[in-house]
Design an enzyme around this catalytic site. Structure first.
Site, mmCIF file in Angstrom:
data_model
loop_
_atom_site.group_PDB
_atom_site.id
_atom_site.type_symbol
_atom_site.label_atom_id
_atom_site.label_comp_id
_atom_site.label_asym_id
_atom_site.label_seq_id
_atom_site.Cartn_x
_atom_site.Cartn_y
_atom_site.Cartn_z
ATOM 1 N N ARG A 1 -14.507 4.578 12.478
ATOM 2 C CA ARG A 1 -13.591 5.581 13.033
ATOM 3 C C ARG A 1 -13.762 6.913 12.322
ATOM 4 O O ARG A 1 -13.848 7.974 12.960
ATOM 5 C CB ARG A 1 -12.146 5.091 12.886
ATOM 6 C CG ARG A 1 -11.075 6.080 13.329
ATOM 7 C CD ARG A 1 -9.742 5.748 12.674
ATOM 8 N NE ARG A 1 -9.810 5.869 11.221
ATOM 9 C CZ ARG A 1 -8.941 5.313 10.380
ATOM 10 N NH1 ARG A 1 -7.952 4.571 10.845
ATOM 11 N NH2 ARG A 1 -9.068 5.491 9.068
ATOM 12 N N GLU B 1 -3.589 -8.446 3.699
ATOM 13 C CA GLU B 1 -3.403 -8.911 5.079
ATOM 14 C C GLU B 1 -4.558 -8.541 5.997
ATOM 15 O O GLU B 1 -4.646 -9.039 7.136
ATOM 16 C CB GLU B 1 -2.098 -8.332 5.650
ATOM 17 C CG GLU B 1 -2.180 -6.911 6.176
ATOM 18 C CD GLU B 1 -2.164 -5.814 5.100
ATOM 19 O OE1 GLU B 1 -2.147 -4.632 5.470
ATOM 20 O OE2 GLU B 1 -2.158 -6.162 3.895
ATOM 21 N N LYS C 1 -10.978 8.843 -1.170
ATOM 22 C CA LYS C 1 -10.320 7.630 -0.691
ATOM 23 C C LYS C 1 -10.929 6.395 -1.344
ATOM 24 O O LYS C 1 -12.144 6.268 -1.452
ATOM 25 C CB LYS C 1 -10.442 7.535 0.827
ATOM 26 C CG LYS C 1 -9.713 6.345 1.434
ATOM 27 C CD LYS C 1 -9.831 6.346 2.946
ATOM 28 C CE LYS C 1 -9.068 5.196 3.572
ATOM 29 N NZ LYS C 1 -9.175 5.195 5.051
ATOM 30 N N SER D 1 -7.597 0.373 0.856
ATOM 31 C CA SER D 1 -7.906 1.484 1.761
ATOM 32 C C SER D 1 -6.807 2.519 1.581
ATOM 33 O O SER D 1 -5.795 2.500 2.284
ATOM 34 C CB SER D 1 -7.962 0.987 3.212
ATOM 35 O OG SER D 1 -8.189 2.061 4.100
ATOM 36 N N HIS E 1 -4.494 -4.301 0.498
ATOM 37 C CA HIS E 1 -4.239 -4.797 1.856
ATOM 38 C C HIS E 1 -4.716 -6.241 1.984
ATOM 39 O O HIS E 1 -5.666 -6.530 2.720
ATOM 40 C CB HIS E 1 -4.959 -3.926 2.883
ATOM 41 C CG HIS E 1 -4.268 -2.646 3.205
ATOM 42 N ND1 HIS E 1 -3.099 -2.598 3.948
ATOM 43 C CD2 HIS E 1 -4.572 -1.362 2.879
ATOM 44 C CE1 HIS E 1 -2.722 -1.332 4.086
ATOM 45 N NE2 HIS E 1 -3.590 -0.568 3.435
ATOM 46 N N CYS F 1 0.815 -1.222 0.000
ATOM 47 C CA CYS F 1 0.000 0.000 0.000
ATOM 48 C C CYS F 1 0.851 1.275 0.000
ATOM 49 O O CYS F 1 1.547 1.536 -0.957
ATOM 50 C CB CYS F 1 -1.013 -0.025 1.143
ATOM 51 S SG CYS F 1 -2.397 1.126 0.863
#
Length: 309
Positions: free
Chosen positions: A249, A237, A163, A192, A235, A142
Site C-alpha cells: 500500500r 493479532e 516507521k 508496525s 501487533h 499499539c
C-alpha cells in the site's frame, strides 16, 4: 473459549473456515453459563479484518466470551460498509451504564498525528475514564498504548523518525509473571508503528511492570500490578499477510517504505511471508483472559469489585 457473536457477523463464516470455535448468540442462549463480556473498541480503518484477527485470538478456551463491538468515530468510513457498522457496532451512549469483564482498545494509523488533532480524542479520553469504574481489565494495543500512557500517566508523545515495521525478537523479563506464563524466553512479534516506547521512559513515569522488551530496549508488554490495565506495543493479532499489505500500500502511494524487517523470506517482497508469531499471540490473549479477566472479575457485573489477590 468459544466467542459469542451475532449470527450474521461476517467473522462467523471466516473463522469457521479456519476451524475456530465460534458460538452464535442463538446457540449460546441455550447454555447456563455466565459468559465473559468483552468490549472491543475498534479504531482500525479496516474494521472487518481487525474483527477477524482479534476474535481469532479470543476463541481459544472453554468459556464463553460475549463480544460487543464499539465505535466512537461518527465520520463516514471509507473502508467499512455503513451497513456493517450500523448492524454490529454500538455507540458509547449505548453501553456507558453497563459493566464489562474486559476491554480491548485496538491500534490506529495515527502515529504521526498529534493527540489533540485526533478527531475522536475527547471520546478516547471519555472511554478510558469510564473504564476505571466499568471494566475489570483493559488491554491496549499499539497506538492505543501511546494514547493511554498520555491520558493516564501524562507521558508525552514519543515519535520515531522512521516507521518500525517488521517481525522483531523480544525477551521476557519476569518468567513467572502471569501474563507471560508459558512464553518462550525469546519470542517473535510484529510491529508496525511510528510510536516509540523506551522502557526507561515508562519506568520513569509509571509504576507499571515491564514484562517483555525488544532487543533494542523498547517496552513490548507491560501491565499494572493490580492487573486492571495491560499494554502490548506490537501487533500480535496480525495475519501473516498484514505487514505485506501495508508495505505494498505504501509502495503504491509513493512513500518508498523500508522492507519490513525479518518478514519476507530472503528479504524479498516477492516471497510469501509466514507468520512466526501465532503461538505467542494466542498465548498472550489466553493469559490475559484467564489471569487478568476471568480470575479477578466479579460474578455479578452489577457490582464491580475485582478480586486482586
Amino acid at each position: 473459549m468459544p466467542i459469542r457473536v451475532p449470527d450474521e457477523l461476517p467473522a462467523v463464516n471466516f473463522l469457521r473456515e479456519e476451524n475456530v470455535f465460534v458460538m452464535t448468540t442463538s446457540r449460546a442462549s441455550g447454555q447456563e453459563i455466565r459468559p465473559l463480556k468483552v468490549l472491543i473498541l475498534n479504531l482500525m480503518p479496516k474494521k472487518i479484518e481487525t474483527e477477524n484477527q482479534f476474535l481469532r485470538l479470543l476463541s481459544n478456551s472453554p468459556l464463553q466470551v460475549d463480544i460487543q463491538l464499539l465505535r466512537i468515530d461518527s465520520r463516514e468510513s471509507r473502508n467499512t460498509p455503513a451497513e456493517h457498522l450500523n448492524n454490529f457496532y454500538c455507540n458509547f451512549e449505548d453501553i456507558q451504564e453497563q459493566n464489562f469483564d474486559g476491554l480491548i482498545v485496538t491500534g490506529a494509523p495515527l502515529g504521526l498525528v498529534e493527540f489533540n488533532d485526533v478527531a475522536y480524542w475527547p471520546q478516547i479520553k471519555q472511554v478510558l475514564e469510564w473504564s476505571k469504574d466499568h471494566v475489570t481489565s483493559t488491554l491496549f494495543v499499539c497506538w492505543a498504548v501511546q494514547a493511554a500512557l498520555n491520558i493516564l500517566y501524562g507521558i508525552p508523545k514519543q515519535t520515531r523518525t522512521d516507521k518500525l515495521s517488521g517481525v522483531y525478537e523480544h525477551h521476557i523479563l519476569h518468567p513467572h509473571a502471569l501474563l507471560t506464563r508459558g512464553f518462550d524466553d525469546s519470542f517473535l512479534a510484529p510491529h508496525s508503528r511510528y510510536a516509540d516506547f523506551p522502557a526507561a521512559l515508562i519506568r520513569d513515569y509509571t509504576d507499571l511492570e515491564i514484562l517483555a522488551e525488544t532487543e533494542e530496549g523498547d517496552a513490548y508488554l507491560f501491565a499494572s500490578k493490580d492487573k486492571r490495565i495491560a499494554f502490548v506495543t506490537g501487533h500480535p493479532e496480525y495475519d501473516a499477510q498484514t505487514l505485506a499489505q501495508e508495505y505494498f500500500r505504501d509502495v503504491e502511494a509513493g512513500l518508498d517504505p523500508e522492507v519490513p524487517y525479518n518478514y519476507f523470506p530472503h528479504n524479498d517482497p516477492q516471497n510469501k511471508p509466514r507468520a512466526s508469531w501465532r503461538s505467542h499471540g494466542n498465548l498472550l490473549f489466553t493469559n490475559w483472559l484467564n489471569y487478568y479477566v476471568y480470575q479477578i472479575t466479579p460474578y455479578d457485573l452489577r457490582h464491580m469489585n475485582p478480586t486482586l489477590d
